[in-house]
Motif scaffolding. Structure first.
Motif, PDB file in Angstrom:
ATOM      1  N   THR A   7      19.065  -5.928  -2.036  1.00 28.16           N
ATOM      2  CA  THR A   7      19.917  -4.832  -2.483  1.00 28.16           C
ATOM      3  C   THR A   7      19.263  -4.273  -3.728  1.00 28.16           C
ATOM      4  O   THR A   7      19.120  -4.982  -4.732  1.00 28.16           O
ATOM      5  N   ILE A   8      18.861  -3.013  -3.665  1.00 32.11           N
ATOM      6  CA  ILE A   8      18.034  -2.452  -4.732  1.00 32.11           C
ATOM      7  C   ILE A   8      18.670  -2.617  -6.098  1.00 32.11           C
ATOM      8  O   ILE A   8      18.016  -3.035  -7.061  1.00 32.11           O
ATOM      9  N   ASN A   9      19.917  -2.316  -6.244  1.00 38.72           N
ATOM     10  CA  ASN A   9      20.527  -2.313  -7.574  1.00 38.72           C
ATOM     11  C   ASN A   9      20.863  -3.701  -8.101  1.00 38.72           C
ATOM     12  O   ASN A   9      21.123  -3.854  -9.293  1.00 38.72           O
ATOM     13  N   SER A  10      20.871  -4.706  -7.254  1.00 43.28           N
ATOM     14  CA  SER A  10      21.246  -6.027  -7.747  1.00 43.28           C
ATOM     15  C   SER A  10      20.149  -7.070  -7.621  1.00 43.28           C
ATOM     16  O   SER A  10      20.087  -7.993  -8.430  1.00 43.28           O
ATOM     17  N   ASP A  11      19.278  -6.933  -6.626  1.00 46.32           N
ATOM     18  CA  ASP A  11      18.256  -7.949  -6.392  1.00 46.32           C
ATOM     19  C   ASP A  11      16.895  -7.582  -6.939  1.00 46.32           C
ATOM     20  O   ASP A  11      16.051  -8.448  -7.122  1.00 46.32           O
ATOM     21  N   ILE A  12      16.671  -6.301  -7.157  1.00 45.24           N
ATOM     22  CA  ILE A  12      15.326  -5.842  -7.512  1.00 45.24           C
ATOM     23  C   ILE A  12      15.303  -5.340  -8.945  1.00 45.24           C
ATOM     24  O   ILE A  12      16.141  -4.538  -9.343  1.00 45.24           O
ATOM     25  N   TYR A  13      14.337  -5.814  -9.715  1.00 45.48           N
ATOM     26  CA  TYR A  13      14.211  -5.428 -11.110  1.00 45.48           C
ATOM     27  C   TYR A  13      13.149  -4.343 -11.308  1.00 45.48           C
ATOM     28  O   TYR A  13      13.149  -3.658 -12.342  1.00 45.48           O
ATOM     29  N   CYS A  14      12.289  -4.220 -10.336  1.00 49.43           N
ATOM     30  CA  CYS A  14      11.165  -3.302 -10.522  1.00 49.43           C
ATOM     31  C   CYS A  14      10.615  -2.933  -9.162  1.00 49.43           C
ATOM     32  O   CYS A  14      10.495  -3.799  -8.281  1.00 49.43           O
ATOM     33  N   MET A  15      10.293  -1.655  -8.984  1.00 49.00           N
ATOM     34  CA  MET A  15       9.602  -1.233  -7.771  1.00 49.00           C
ATOM     35  C   MET A  15       8.419  -0.366  -8.176  1.00 49.00           C
ATOM     36  O   MET A  15       8.469   0.337  -9.185  1.00 49.00           O
ATOM     37  N   GLY A  16       7.390  -0.437  -7.376  1.00 51.22           N
ATOM     38  CA  GLY A  16       6.190   0.297  -7.739  1.00 51.22           C
ATOM     39  C   GLY A  16       5.478   0.889  -6.553  1.00 51.22           C
ATOM     40  O   GLY A  16       5.712   0.502  -5.402  1.00 51.22           O
ATOM     41  N   TRP A  17       4.624   1.838  -6.841  1.00 51.29           N
ATOM     42  CA  TRP A  17       3.712   2.422  -5.864  1.00 51.29           C
ATOM     43  C   TRP A  17       2.283   2.149  -6.309  1.00 51.29           C
ATOM     44  O   TRP A  17       1.952   2.307  -7.486  1.00 51.29           O
ATOM     45  N   PHE A  18       1.475   1.766  -5.344  1.00 54.71           N
ATOM     46  CA  PHE A  18       0.059   1.487  -5.583  1.00 54.71           C
ATOM     47  C   PHE A  18      -0.755   2.199  -4.514  1.00 54.71           C
ATOM     48  O   PHE A  18      -0.213   2.621  -3.484  1.00 54.71           O
ATOM     49  N   ARG A  19      -2.034   2.313  -4.740  1.00 50.37           N
ATOM     50  CA  ARG A  19      -2.900   2.916  -3.725  1.00 50.37           C
ATOM     51  C   ARG A  19      -4.272   2.277  -3.777  1.00 50.37           C
ATOM     52  O   ARG A  19      -4.686   1.727  -4.800  1.00 50.37           O
ATOM     53  N   GLN A  20      -4.952   2.365  -2.652  1.00 49.34           N
ATOM     54  CA  GLN A  20      -6.312   1.863  -2.575  1.00 49.34           C
ATOM     55  C   GLN A  20      -7.120   2.746  -1.650  1.00 49.34           C
ATOM     56  O   GLN A  20      -6.768   2.936  -0.477  1.00 49.34           O
ATOM     57  N   ALA A  21      -8.186   3.282  -2.201  1.00 44.03           N
ATOM     58  CA  ALA A  21      -9.114   4.097  -1.423  1.00 44.03           C
ATOM     59  C   ALA A  21     -10.270   3.218  -0.957  1.00 44.03           C
ATOM     60  O   ALA A  21     -10.583   2.208  -1.595  1.00 44.03           O
ATOM     61  N   PRO A  22     -10.911   3.572   0.136  1.00 49.10           N
ATOM     62  CA  PRO A  22     -12.038   2.780   0.626  1.00 49.10           C
ATOM     63  C   PRO A  22     -13.100   2.600  -0.456  1.00 49.10           C
ATOM     64  O   PRO A  22     -13.509   3.567  -1.100  1.00 49.10           O
ATOM     65  N   GLY A  23     -13.496   1.363  -0.665  1.00 47.57           N
ATOM     66  CA  GLY A  23     -14.543   1.077  -1.631  1.00 47.57           C
ATOM     67  C   GLY A  23     -14.093   1.106  -3.085  1.00 47.57           C
ATOM     68  O   GLY A  23     -14.915   0.948  -3.988  1.00 47.57           O
ATOM     69  N   LYS A  24     -12.795   1.304  -3.298  1.00 46.34           N
ATOM     70  CA  LYS A  24     -12.290   1.356  -4.676  1.00 46.34           C
ATOM     71  C   LYS A  24     -11.260   0.264  -4.910  1.00 46.34           C
ATOM     72  O   LYS A  24     -10.709  -0.306  -3.977  1.00 46.34           O
ATOM     73  N   GLU A  25     -10.998   0.001  -6.165  1.00 48.18           N
ATOM     74  CA  GLU A  25     -10.028  -1.031  -6.522  1.00 48.18           C
ATOM     75  C   GLU A  25      -8.601  -0.547  -6.277  1.00 48.18           C
ATOM     76  O   GLU A  25      -8.314   0.657  -6.275  1.00 48.18           O
ATOM     77  N   HIS A  26      -7.739  -1.527  -6.079  1.00 48.88           N
ATOM     78  CA  HIS A  26      -6.305  -1.295  -6.003  1.00 48.88           C
ATOM     79  C   HIS A  26      -5.854  -0.645  -7.312  1.00 48.88           C
ATOM     80  O   HIS A  26      -6.224  -1.099  -8.399  1.00 48.88           O
ATOM     81  N   GLU A  27      -5.067   0.420  -7.218  1.00 49.51           N
ATOM     82  CA  GLU A  27      -4.697   1.183  -8.407  1.00 49.51           C
ATOM     83  C   GLU A  27      -3.183   1.403  -8.452  1.00 49.51           C
ATOM     84  O   GLU A  27      -2.583   1.787  -7.438  1.00 49.51           O
ATOM     85  N   GLY A  28      -2.581   1.161  -9.588  1.00 51.77           N
ATOM     86  CA  GLY A  28      -1.172   1.458  -9.747  1.00 51.77           C
ATOM     87  C   GLY A  28      -0.953   2.944  -9.866  1.00 51.77           C
ATOM     88  O   GLY A  28      -1.700   3.640 -10.563  1.00 51.77           O
ATOM     89  N   VAL A  29       0.073   3.443  -9.197  1.00 46.82           N
ATOM     90  CA  VAL A  29       0.426   4.860  -9.268  1.00 46.82           C
ATOM     91  C   VAL A  29       1.614   5.056 -10.199  1.00 46.82           C
ATOM     92  O   VAL A  29       1.633   5.971 -11.026  1.00 46.82           O
ATOM     93  N   GLY A  30       2.595   4.181 -10.078  1.00 48.64           N
ATOM     94  CA  GLY A  30       3.765   4.275 -10.936  1.00 48.64           C
ATOM     95  C   GLY A  30       4.804   3.257 -10.575  1.00 48.64           C
ATOM     96  O   GLY A  30       4.706   2.583  -9.552  1.00 48.64           O
ATOM     97  N   SER A  31       5.809   3.139 -11.418  1.00 48.94           N
ATOM     98  CA  SER A  31       6.864   2.155 -11.194  1.00 48.94           C
ATOM     99  C   SER A  31       8.203   2.691 -11.653  1.00 48.94           C
ATOM    100  O   SER A  31       8.278   3.675 -12.407  1.00 48.94           O
ATOM    101  N   LEU A  32       9.253   2.016 -11.170  1.00 52.42           N
ATOM    102  CA  LEU A  32      10.621   2.372 -11.520  1.00 52.42           C
ATOM    103  C   LEU A  32      11.357   1.073 -11.806  1.00 52.42           C
ATOM    104  O   LEU A  32      11.387   0.183 -10.950  1.00 52.42           O
ATOM    105  N   ASP A  33      11.945   0.950 -13.009  1.00 53.80           N
ATOM    106  CA  ASP A  33      12.641  -0.286 -13.324  1.00 53.80           C
ATOM    107  C   ASP A  33      14.141  -0.150 -13.033  1.00 53.80           C
ATOM    108  O   ASP A  33      14.620   0.914 -12.649  1.00 53.80           O
TER     109      ASP A  33
END
Length: 122
Positions: free
Chosen positions: A27-53
């Motif tokens: 349950t988003i409002n009670s069980d989760i403290y943080c959500m995020g978006w990440f991305r990874q392009a071929p040949g590149k490192e995993h990159e954070g895009v943003g988060s929502l607390d």
């Protein structure tokens, strides 16, 4: 727990996409403290895009600042990433992530991950 992303696709530079991440098992409002978006392009490192607390605070990477909005609809158990003014360098697999422990570091500490949705900008 399952996170399922959607909304990716092929788009021309300058266009927009809204990615969705449906969360089940939490349950988003009670069980989760943080959500995020990440991305990874071929040949590149995993990159954070943003988060929502759990207080609604957002953090976005410099690479998407001014072009990305992160939001959620708790009633739909869904996290969104709106990306505007897309650039070819935004091409990547985009993943959402959730953290069910207290605290929210925008770029680390996530427990659960989705399988990703591909965004291609040409």
């Amino acid at each position: 727990v399952q996170l399922v992303e959607s909304g990716g696709g092929s788009v021309q530079a300058g266009g927009s996409l809204r990615l969705s991440c449906v969360v089940s098992g939490y349950t988003i409002n009670s069980d989760i403290y943080c959500m995020g978006w990440f991305r990874q392009a071929p040949g590149k490192e995993h990159e954070g895009v943003g988060s929502l607390d759990s207080d609604g605070g957002t953090v976005r990477a410099d690479s998407v600042m001014g072009r990305a909005t992160i939001s959620q609809d708790s009633a739909k158990s869904t996290l969104y990433l709106q990306l505007n003014s897309l650039k070819p360098e935004d091409t990547a697999m985009y993943y959402c992530a959730a953290r069910n422990l207290p605290g929210c570091n925008a770029w680390s500490g996530f427990n659960d991950w989705g399988q990703g949705t591909q965004v291609t900008v040409s």
